[in-house]
Write a protein that holds these residues in place. Sequence first.
Motif, mmCIF file in Angstrom:
data_model
loop_
_atom_site.group_PDB
_atom_site.id
_atom_site.type_symbol
_atom_site.label_atom_id
_atom_site.label_comp_id
_atom_site.label_asym_id
_atom_site.label_seq_id
_atom_site.Cartn_x
_atom_site.Cartn_y
_atom_site.Cartn_z
ATOM 1 N N ALA A 63 40.548 -38.215 -49.869
ATOM 2 C CA ALA A 63 39.914 -36.902 -50.050
ATOM 3 C C ALA A 63 38.398 -37.014 -49.971
ATOM 4 N N GLY A 64 37.849 -38.036 -50.603
ATOM 5 C CA GLY A 64 36.399 -38.231 -50.541
ATOM 6 C C GLY A 64 35.928 -38.530 -49.132
ATOM 7 N N ALA A 65 36.719 -39.322 -48.403
ATOM 8 C CA ALA A 65 36.361 -39.649 -47.025
ATOM 9 C C ALA A 65 36.340 -38.412 -46.148
ATOM 10 N N GLN A 66 37.342 -37.555 -46.311
ATOM 11 C CA GLN A 66 37.398 -36.359 -45.470
ATOM 12 C C GLN A 66 36.267 -35.392 -45.809
ATOM 13 N N ARG A 67 35.913 -35.298 -47.085
ATOM 14 C CA ARG A 67 34.762 -34.452 -47.447
ATOM 15 C C ARG A 67 33.489 -34.945 -46.767
ATOM 16 N N LYS A 68 33.290 -36.264 -46.773
ATOM 17 C CA LYS A 68 32.087 -36.791 -46.137
ATOM 18 C C LYS A 68 32.104 -36.527 -44.638
ATOM 19 N N LEU A 128 10.301 -45.449 -33.692
ATOM 20 C CA LEU A 128 11.723 -45.553 -34.024
ATOM 21 C C LEU A 128 12.200 -44.328 -34.788
ATOM 22 N N THR A 129 13.368 -43.852 -34.438
ATOM 23 C CA THR A 129 13.993 -42.747 -35.165
ATOM 24 C C THR A 129 15.463 -43.077 -35.407
ATOM 25 N N VAL A 130 15.905 -42.870 -36.637
ATOM 26 C CA VAL A 130 17.308 -43.050 -36.968
ATOM 27 C C VAL A 130 18.034 -41.721 -36.767
ATOM 28 N N VAL A 131 18.999 -41.711 -35.885
ATOM 29 C CA VAL A 131 19.863 -40.555 -35.671
ATOM 30 C C VAL A 131 21.301 -41.063 -35.771
ATOM 31 N N ARG A 132 21.940 -40.740 -36.850
ATOM 32 C CA ARG A 132 23.295 -41.247 -37.067
ATOM 33 C C ARG A 132 24.257 -40.652 -36.054
ATOM 34 N N ASN A 133 25.369 -41.316 -35.880
ATOM 35 C CA ASN A 133 26.443 -40.771 -35.050
ATOM 36 C C ASN A 133 27.163 -39.658 -35.808
ATOM 37 N N GLY A 134 27.895 -38.862 -35.080
ATOM 38 C CA GLY A 134 28.675 -37.791 -35.693
ATOM 39 C C GLY A 134 30.141 -37.918 -35.324
ATOM 40 N N VAL A 135 30.909 -36.953 -35.769
ATOM 41 C CA VAL A 135 32.330 -36.926 -35.462
ATOM 42 C C VAL A 135 32.792 -35.475 -35.453
ATOM 43 N N ASP A 136 33.714 -35.176 -34.569
ATOM 44 C CA ASP A 136 34.342 -33.854 -34.560
ATOM 45 C C ASP A 136 35.482 -33.898 -35.566
ATOM 46 N N ALA A 137 35.167 -33.578 -36.807
ATOM 47 C CA ALA A 137 36.135 -33.757 -37.887
ATOM 48 C C ALA A 137 37.398 -32.943 -37.668
ATOM 49 N N GLU A 138 37.255 -31.745 -37.126
ATOM 50 C CA GLU A 138 38.433 -30.898 -36.929
ATOM 51 C C GLU A 138 39.395 -31.511 -35.915
ATOM 52 N N ALA A 141 38.227 -42.530 -39.096
ATOM 53 C CA ALA A 141 39.275 -42.663 -40.110
ATOM 54 C C ALA A 141 39.026 -41.717 -41.275
ATOM 55 N N MET A 142 37.770 -41.572 -41.668
ATOM 56 C CA MET A 142 37.421 -40.623 -42.727
ATOM 57 C C MET A 142 37.803 -39.208 -42.324
ATOM 58 N N ALA A 143 37.460 -38.855 -41.067
ATOM 59 C CA ALA A 143 37.761 -37.505 -40.589
ATOM 60 C C ALA A 143 39.261 -37.245 -40.578
ATOM 61 N N ALA A 144 40.043 -38.296 -40.316
ATOM 62 C CA ALA A 144 41.499 -38.156 -40.315
ATOM 63 C C ALA A 144 42.086 -38.147 -41.714
ATOM 64 N N GLY A 145 41.250 -38.317 -42.722
ATOM 65 C CA GLY A 145 41.723 -38.294 -44.104
ATOM 66 C C GLY A 145 42.526 -39.520 -44.485
ATOM 67 N N ARG A 146 42.109 -40.686 -43.977
ATOM 68 C CA ARG A 146 42.814 -41.928 -44.287
ATOM 69 C C ARG A 146 41.993 -42.782 -45.256
ATOM 70 N N PRO A 147 42.647 -43.439 -46.200
ATOM 71 C CA PRO A 147 41.926 -44.396 -47.044
ATOM 72 C C PRO A 147 41.330 -45.495 -46.169
ATOM 73 N N LEU A 148 40.162 -45.992 -46.561
ATOM 74 C CA LEU A 148 39.410 -46.921 -45.731
ATOM 75 C C LEU A 148 39.017 -48.151 -46.524
ATOM 76 N N VAL A 149 39.212 -49.325 -45.915
ATOM 77 C CA VAL A 149 38.680 -50.575 -46.445
ATOM 78 C C VAL A 149 37.809 -51.175 -45.352
ATOM 79 N N ALA A 150 36.537 -51.387 -45.646
ATOM 80 C CA ALA A 150 35.593 -51.902 -44.652
ATOM 81 C C ALA A 150 34.801 -53.057 -45.245
#
Length: 623
Positions: A596-601, A395-405, A541-550
């Motif tokens: 801001a924290g979400a977009q940094r991540k 087993l290997t954990v490979v997280r998903n990614g996102v094209d933040a730009e 949502a993080m990449a879009a710089g939106r506040p998130l509630v999960a």
Amino acid sequence: MDKQSDVKSAPNNDTYLTYAVTPEGDIAWEWNVSSAMQAMITRHMKQPWHEIPLVMRTYTLSSDDREAAYEDFPISDEPLAVNRTRCGLTSPWAELGYLSHGNPFIPILRCGQDPDKPFPIIISTGDMSNVTVGGWWGTEVFDGYGLGYKGNDGLPPRSDDSAMGRPPSYAAPSSFSAALSSMSAALSPFSVAPSSMSAAPLPSAVSRGCKSNFPAVLMLSWEYPPHVVGGLAASVEGLSRGLSRLGWEVHVLTIQTEHAPAYQWSDGVHIHREPDLRSATPLPFMEWVFAMNLAFLRGAERLTREGCRFGLIHAHDWLTGAAAAQLKQSWKVPLAATVHSTEAGRSLGHQGSRGQMAIREADRALAYEADHVLVCSRYMAAEIFAETGISVSKLTVVRNGVDAEAWAGQDAAGDPKDIRETSHGFVGEAADLSSRFEPAGAGEQHIVFLGRLVHEKGAQYLLRAMPLLLRRCPQARLTLAGAGPYEPQLRALAAELGLAAPRVRFAGFAGPAARRALLAGAAVVAVPSLYEPFGLVALEAMAAGRPLVACASGGLTELVEHGVDGLLAAPRSAEALAEQLAAVLGDGALAARLAAGAQRKALSCGWAEPAAEVSRLYARLLN
């Protein structure tokens, strides 16, 4: 004879269907099924090949080529002569297939007189309205797909669900807390090969003809943009592009869909879309899945005829498992498999229906057959371990990614016209999102939900949270952007709670541009999932710089740091959701800090790192 063919190849190594017209006007059919396809069908049918009930289905076309009637001819393992007059054919259209369990006709190949003319799929003697192709539900599905157990959770069962071909309710998964607890010391080995292992060498120039001397990678995925159902399409697209940038020759084999070419070269990735043959008679869901795997095998055989030489297969989810296992056996190459979610997780581990058990077995079969299994979170690693018992070293954990730009820098006036939906909620004609979604007006606070409308995505709890939230934030507005079998129940719940538009809007399935437009206008994004292997919507949502509630479920707890880049609420609690949403909507400084924290991540969660991890894993498997 005037002989025509859809495929010309060596009879022992390939699958083809040809015909010849005799001077007397008869049509003589010649066909062959490759040894690989025979093996896959016999394994599925649990019968030797000579006992498989093969059938030639011939069609009579209407004068405008818009309708067709069909006639079936049982055949033996010999060429079949069909008399044109007897069949009443105005043109030689036919399918070669077999009768599966319960006698549904499964097409293997089709052949037509004019290769440039679409094969008729509007059948006058068969009803196509209930064909379960490309959907999670249908009138002849065992009980559906990803159903969970029939629990009363958040919504009552509806008496007309069976007539609608939809399950009455979906279930939350177990937390796998026992598995996580017992594996606390073993979770650290869930990693890729050591970083000191060199990445694979760069291949030579790629081409449509697959001329590279480097062993190419064949990815199998039942969805790929623009055919988008859930997060799998974006995951496969992002990973394949990332691997291409590292020099890998990546070929994605997927299913043909509307508004997409049969072959496409995009961002260094070869995309091959193979038709999944839809015949006149409806297929139960599991039989449709197998027919789709026949299409994958047929496409792979075609690519090898064109000169491709694949050194590794990468299958995505159980829906591609049968073809992946057969190709591994036929080609003698390693198989990597990414398990994006499991039926056990979706169904809370309950035994469920016969269909659910078949899917769980398919999940396990893929995990056992694969030389290595990839998952998107430690939570999923524990889930796979609990469900299959495979070795931790596999087993290997490979997280998903996102094209933040691509997600950042959008304004609320972004293009809202990338909605694509059909009766199954999939790719279709673009529709104008503005008719179903109005940007938040002055003083309004817009809450956005993006996802499939199924029980495990938790939209029912979000709806139940709205009356509580409106007492504190009367300007709150909710848009549910998604499609799925749970929509009628959700609409009924909204009506029961008195949540009419504009307080709650159902916007339908949203494609990438529409999602960006929705996120750009969101005051907060809600991800109330009960079962979430990773949480790609949350990352977008993080990449879009939106506040998130999960909700604090599954992989979301690994992605979201409470109070830093989002807020976490207890799963399955409307009160907890309302509390956290009110905190964001009522405190502008908190919302700005979380955004801001979400977009940094998100900026640190691109596809370069996951692709590099998979590249090292490929190198290890090839070596």
